[in-house]
Scaffold this motif. Sequence first.
Motif, mmCIF file in Angstrom:
data_model
loop_
_atom_site.group_PDB
_atom_site.id
_atom_site.type_symbol
_atom_site.label_atom_id
_atom_site.label_comp_id
_atom_site.label_asym_id
_atom_site.label_seq_id
_atom_site.Cartn_x
_atom_site.Cartn_y
_atom_site.Cartn_z
ATOM 1 N N LEU A 48 0.828 -1.210 0.000
ATOM 2 C CA LEU A 48 0.000 0.000 0.000
ATOM 3 C C LEU A 48 0.862 1.261 0.000
ATOM 4 O O LEU A 48 0.594 2.207 -0.743
ATOM 5 C CB LEU A 48 -0.938 0.001 1.204
ATOM 6 N N ILE A 49 1.893 1.258 0.815
ATOM 7 C CA ILE A 49 2.821 2.395 0.831
ATOM 8 C C ILE A 49 3.530 2.496 -0.518
ATOM 9 O O ILE A 49 3.694 3.586 -1.067
ATOM 10 C CB ILE A 49 3.835 2.260 1.982
ATOM 11 N N TRP A 52 1.219 3.934 -3.184
ATOM 12 C CA TRP A 52 1.077 5.371 -2.973
ATOM 13 C C TRP A 52 2.322 6.113 -3.471
ATOM 14 O O TRP A 52 2.225 7.116 -4.183
ATOM 15 C CB TRP A 52 0.843 5.675 -1.492
ATOM 16 N N TRP A 55 2.512 6.066 -7.267
ATOM 17 C CA TRP A 55 1.519 6.986 -7.817
ATOM 18 C C TRP A 55 1.998 8.432 -7.713
ATOM 19 O O TRP A 55 1.923 9.195 -8.680
ATOM 20 C CB TRP A 55 0.176 6.798 -7.109
ATOM 21 N N LYS A 56 2.477 8.836 -6.548
ATOM 22 C CA LYS A 56 2.943 10.207 -6.348
ATOM 23 C C LYS A 56 4.137 10.513 -7.250
ATOM 24 O O LYS A 56 4.231 11.598 -7.827
ATOM 25 C CB LYS A 56 3.316 10.449 -4.883
#
Length: 150
Positions: A48-49, A52, A55-56
């Motif tokens: 999950l990290i 993220w 994506w960023k």
Amino acid sequence: MRAKITYAVTAAVLVVYFVLAGGRGVVLIRHGTPLTVAFGVAVLVIPLIGVWFLWKNTQFVRRANRLAAELEAEGGLPVDELVRTAGGRIDRDSADEVFARRKAETEDSPDDWRCWFRLAVAYHDARDTPRARRAMQRAIALHAGRPAAG
């Protein structure tokens, strides 16, 4: 083009890793004991990290590329002015001179995203990634009409 291919391959490898790790986390959770559920949840946090972060980072790259395309259309892309040694290392005096000009440019026009973009490129050319990234983030924020931090 090479950088785009490298980024795409790296992102694809990360996605495969996230799927595999996430699958293992789900298997652990389904096992149902308190210990395996705890480990399963912990294993799910990493993908999950990672998703993220990926994506960023992808958003950052796409926005920076849009700025580069716009600046190129205006004829304002910076030229690599850094003098290099025969071994490819950047001459420190030349780098200091370029940075002084780019910094003066950004101080004269602190709200101009173009100046911050050119400063980011100068930092990138000198392999100063943290400063290059901060300068590019500021250029992106200014281009989007958002107030730039610090």
